[in-house]
Design a protein around this motif. Structure first.
Motif, short mmCIF file in Angstrom:
data_model
loop_
_atom_site.label_atom_id
_atom_site.label_comp_id
_atom_site.label_asym_id
_atom_site.label_seq_id
_atom_site.Cartn_x
_atom_site.Cartn_y
_atom_site.Cartn_z
N LEU A 132 1.03 -1.33 0.11
CA LEU A 132 0.03 0.07 0.06
C LEU A 132 0.72 1.15 0.08
O LEU A 132 0.66 2.19 -0.88
CB LEU A 132 -0.94 -0.07 1.16
N PRO A 133 1.93 1.42 1.04
CA PRO A 133 2.65 2.73 0.80
C PRO A 133 3.42 2.70 -0.25
O PRO A 133 3.61 3.77 -0.90
CB PRO A 133 3.66 2.46 1.97
N TRP A 134 3.90 1.61 -0.88
CA TRP A 134 4.64 1.46 -2.37
C TRP A 134 3.66 2.02 -3.47
O TRP A 134 4.22 2.85 -4.12
CB TRP A 134 5.04 0.22 -2.56
N LEU A 135 2.56 1.93 -3.22
CA LEU A 135 1.83 2.22 -4.40
C LEU A 135 1.61 3.99 -4.10
O LEU A 135 1.59 4.39 -5.22
CB LEU A 135 0.23 1.65 -4.14
N LYS A 136 1.37 4.36 -2.94
CA LYS A 136 1.48 5.70 -2.60
C LYS A 136 2.65 6.36 -3.17
O LYS A 136 2.48 7.53 -3.72
CB LYS A 136 1.22 6.00 -1.21
N GLU A 137 3.74 5.74 -2.92
CA GLU A 137 4.99 6.38 -3.67
C GLU A 137 4.86 6.48 -5.20
O GLU A 137 5.85 7.28 -5.55
CB GLU A 137 6.07 5.68 -2.96
#
Ligand code: ZN
Length: 337
Positions: free
Chosen positions: A277-282
């Protein structure tokens, strides 16, 4: 039998006002629908969730047109407050049938539709090997397949049955994946189809093909928003590999004349892990859809949006029970047991 009982029960619930009540309770919530490809021939019998009959999809959209539901884009559903019952249309993968078989239906209704595209096969233009191979073997139960292919470094006979199809597909895909050349891999696939006398063409068009760039860009004229689905349709748990899949997908699709910004994502095969999830945000992604059950509400995590997977095996009354939120509520209750 169970399905027949379920359908009868849903009709009774509907006529007792159950669907109406579910709609009342779900005001402001959204049912996100998920579609995939469409059947040129009998693929809807092979994988009903992956290949719907074009006429069934046409009926669904015609029904929605006159229904109490408002069809909105995913961004509209997520970013604004609503009082009504909403439906969002999404479609995964980017199968060629999206333009060839239902392009006119999409143009006729002009509903907003988010199309999540895996770019590798758009770029390469051939049959998606694992799916096409599974279809060939599904059609070939009882036949014998002889693999005597120098490029695969194997000589083997397979007696195909309904029970061993998955293991044969897995074994052959591993061998074919080891061949460096895309055109040779396609040739091996077509040789297997020829040997088993399975036609992979319909009206001169190759089945199990992805949309090409012209078809993709043309679909935007019908209110289709092209978005992300990784480059090779996979969901690596390794950060670098996952981000590479997303960035290659973005890089390829950005070459097209896209109207919308690439910021919406769909997890391939619904497979996802919380660290992604945070990777997608990045990577600049603001929404991501799953195939988990449920309605999109104001509390839903924007990177874990549930969807209902519609298909050739879904009865109209089951479809309506999903839209109003009744079925997901029943599943939620059942999971508390
Ligand atoms: Zn997919």
């Amino acid at each position: 039998m169970l399905k027949a009982i379920k359908i009868i029960a849903l009709f009774i619930i509907k006529y007792l006002g159950g669907f109406w009540l579910a709609r009342k309770l779900n005001k402001g919530n959204t049912c996100v629908l998920c579609y995939h490809g469409f059947a040129y021939d009998d693929e809807y019998l092979f994988r009903p969730k992956l290949f719907m009959r074009p006429e069934s999809f046409k009926k669904r959209l015609a029904w929605l047109q006159d229904s109490p539901y408002k069809i909105v884009s995913l961004s509209e559903a997520v970013n604004n407050q609503h009082n009504g019952n909403l439906v969002v249309l999404t479609m995964d993968d980017g199968w060629a049938g999206t333009k060839e078989l239902v392009g006119d239906t999409l143009a006729e209704h002009n509903f907003p539709l988010m199309l999540y595209v895996t770019s590798y096969y758009v770029q390469k233009q051939g049959a998606v090997i694992n799916v096409a191979l599974a279809y060939i073997l599904w059609k070939s139960a009882g036949k014998t397949l002889v693999i005597d292919e120098p490029i695969l470094s194997i000589t083997k006979e397979y007696v195909i049955s309904a029970e061993n199809t998955v293991s044969i597909v897995t074994e052959l895909c591993q061998l074919i994946d080891g061949v460096a050349s895309f055109s040779v891999r396609q040739r091996v696939l077509l040789d297997i189809a020829k040997q088993l006398q399975v036609n992979l063409h319909s009206n001169g068009q190759l089945m199990f093909r992805s949309l090409n760039t012209e078809e993709l860009t043309a679909l935007q004229q019908s209110n289709v928003d092209i978005q992300l689905h990784t480059h090779r349709h996979c969901s690596p748990q390794n950060e670098q590999e996952f981000k590479l899949e997303v960035s290659q997908n973005i890089d390829y699709l950005q070459q097209l004349e896209l109207i919308n910004t690439l910021q919406h994502f769909c997890y391939p095969s619904g497979e996802y892990y919380l660290p992604q999830l945070p990777w997608l945000k990045e990577c600049g992604v603001v929404t991501a859809t799953t195939v988990s059950s449920g309605m999109l509400t104001s509390d839903t995590d924007r990177l874990q949006i549930p969807r209902f997977l519609d298909g050739a095996d879904v009865h109209q009354i089951e479809f309506e029970a999903e839209l109003c939120g009744l079925s997901s509520a029943i599943r939620k209750l059942a999971s508390f047991k």
